[in-house]
Write an enzyme that holds these catalytic residues in place. Structure first.
Site, mmCIF file in Angstrom:
data_model
loop_
_atom_site.group_PDB
_atom_site.id
_atom_site.type_symbol
_atom_site.label_atom_id
_atom_site.label_comp_id
_atom_site.label_asym_id
_atom_site.label_seq_id
_atom_site.Cartn_x
_atom_site.Cartn_y
_atom_site.Cartn_z
ATOM 1 N N MET A 175 3.937 5.169 -8.747
ATOM 2 C CA MET A 175 2.872 4.869 -9.721
ATOM 3 C C MET A 175 3.374 5.005 -11.157
ATOM 4 O O MET A 175 2.618 5.396 -12.049
ATOM 5 C CB MET A 175 1.659 5.784 -9.490
ATOM 6 C CG MET A 175 1.063 5.660 -8.111
ATOM 7 S SD MET A 175 -0.347 6.768 -7.850
ATOM 8 C CE MET A 175 0.494 8.354 -7.768
ATOM 9 N N ASP B 18 -8.642 2.163 1.388
ATOM 10 C CA ASP B 18 -8.110 1.954 0.043
ATOM 11 C C ASP B 18 -7.526 0.559 -0.091
ATOM 12 O O ASP B 18 -7.300 -0.140 0.892
ATOM 13 C CB ASP B 18 -7.018 2.982 -0.257
ATOM 14 C CG ASP B 18 -7.577 4.356 -0.585
ATOM 15 O OD1 ASP B 18 -8.790 4.439 -0.860
ATOM 16 O OD2 ASP B 18 -6.815 5.320 -0.573
ATOM 17 N N LYS C 244 -8.999 2.013 -5.111
ATOM 18 C CA LYS C 244 -8.681 2.708 -6.350
ATOM 19 C C LYS C 244 -7.590 1.916 -7.047
ATOM 20 O O LYS C 244 -6.431 2.298 -7.058
ATOM 21 C CB LYS C 244 -8.213 4.129 -6.068
ATOM 22 C CG LYS C 244 -9.318 5.075 -5.641
ATOM 23 C CD LYS C 244 -8.728 6.446 -5.406
ATOM 24 C CE LYS C 244 -9.815 7.467 -5.148
ATOM 25 N NZ LYS C 244 -10.651 7.722 -6.303
#
Length: 356
Positions: free
Chosen positions: A283, A146, A168
């Site tokens: 996030m 990632d 991502k």
């Protein structure tokens, strides 16, 4: 002829990296760690490499290589085999050393039984990966990585390892989870030792559970190697304990990638506003204004302290302290950007002058 081993002082010096694929992703962290001024020349970039450009750490020329790119260069790194003849000839004429991104012959070890290991790489500092995770990474035939994994871990992969970019990037290009699952299963069934390298911990908003299910369904042996999660590590490194005697006896970690009121959100922001203790939001930077507004509307004191830690454990770590009512504006004014961890509660001020 045996090459002469040499350590180059690259701080402040221009390095040209030709190519924007996974080979470039492996070499970029080392050049940046050495303090080089990296100029990237490539028509296209993988999401992981593009993240360095978006962060302003690399200058990008979105085109094919030209000899003029070597002006003032101290070193050129070739990460695009299709450009090899052109780059090597230009480097020879300019008397600029050229090194290949893949600088050794592939290691063709045969794996007897394929398997998958989901490895948490920690919050960003490459030294915070576990000993077991580091060992599995050193033994891997395939690494599926990632964007948030520490880049220096990729630079240390042994020769011949297949590196699959599964970045991502939030609100940007991504690889579908189904495709990631397919790659893991495909490579393992071909007898390869596969490491799925994830930032933080595989099971903390890392979709590790989905990958375990896919592997088990395909009959692929799979193990999980926990990682240090940024939800605890980033606050700690900024002097914020998520629990503290007499201040907070518990903490809650939630994802803020969906705003309050979104039909797919599973977070009860009203309950969190009344819960007490410490609230950690991952996030959530894009939706921070909506999150704090919802918390206040459900009874949270707007003067409650908030800490925001950007890129915790890396050399780009930044921390900001504010209040629930002011933090969204303060984050925007200070230019804080993802990845960042938001901590809400009295623990933000618990260490006082002792905090780092």
């Amino acid at each position: 002829m045996t090459p002469y081993p040499l350590s180059l002082p690259l701080a402040g010096r221009r390095v040209v990296l030709v190519g924007g694929g996974t080979a470039a992703a492996r070499r970029l962290p080392g050049f940046l760690a050495a303090g080089a001024r990296v100029s990237l020349v490539a028509a296209e970039l993988t999401p992981a490499v593009h993240a360095y450009v978006d962060a302003g750490r690399v200058a990008w020329q979105a085109r094919d290589f030209a000899e003029v790119d070597l002006d003032d260069a101290w070193l050129v790194c070739l990460a695009d085999p299709a450009a090899a003849d052109t780059v090597l000839a230009a480097a020879e004429r300019r008397r600029v050393f050229c090194v290949p991104a893949e600088d050794q012959a592939p290691d063709n070890r045969a794996a007897t039984t394929g398997s998958v290991a989901l490895v948490g790489s920690g919050p960003g500092d490459p030294e915070l990966i576990t000993v077991k995770g580091r060992r599995l990474l050193a033994e891997a035939d395939v690494v599926v990585a990632d964007r948030l994994v520490p880049g220096m871990l990729l630079d240390a992969l042994r020769p011949g390892v297949e590196l699959v970019d599964a970045s991502k990037i939030p609100y940007g290009p991504s690889v579908a989870q189904e495709e990631i699952n397919r790659v893991l299963v495909d490579r393992a069934l071909a007898g390869r030792s596969v490491v799925r390298l994830k930032g933080g911990d595989p099971f903390v908003f890392g979709r590790g559970g989905e990958e375990v299910i896919a592997c088990v369904a395909a009959g692929v042996p799979v193990i999980v190697v926990p990682g240090v999660t940024s939800s605890v590590a980033a606050p700690a490194l900024a002097g914020i304990p998520v629990t503290h005697r007499g201040v907070a006896h518990g903490f809650t970690v939630v994802s803020g990638h969906l705003p309050p009121g979104h039909p797919e959100s599973l977070v009860d922001w009203g309950a969190l506003a009344r819960l007490g203790g410490t609230l950690v939001v991952l996030m959530g930077l894009k939706n921070l204004a909506k999150i704090t507004t919802a918390l206040v509307e459900h009874g949270l004191d707007p003067t409650a302290p908030v800490g925001v830690v950007q890129e915790g454990s890396t050399d780009r770590q930044r921390a900001l302290r504010s209040t629930v009512g002011e933090v969204a504006a303060d984050v925007a004014a200070d230019g804080i950007r993802p990845p960042a961890v938001v901590v809400i509660g009295p623990v933000v001020d618990a260490l006082g002058s002792a905090r780092r």
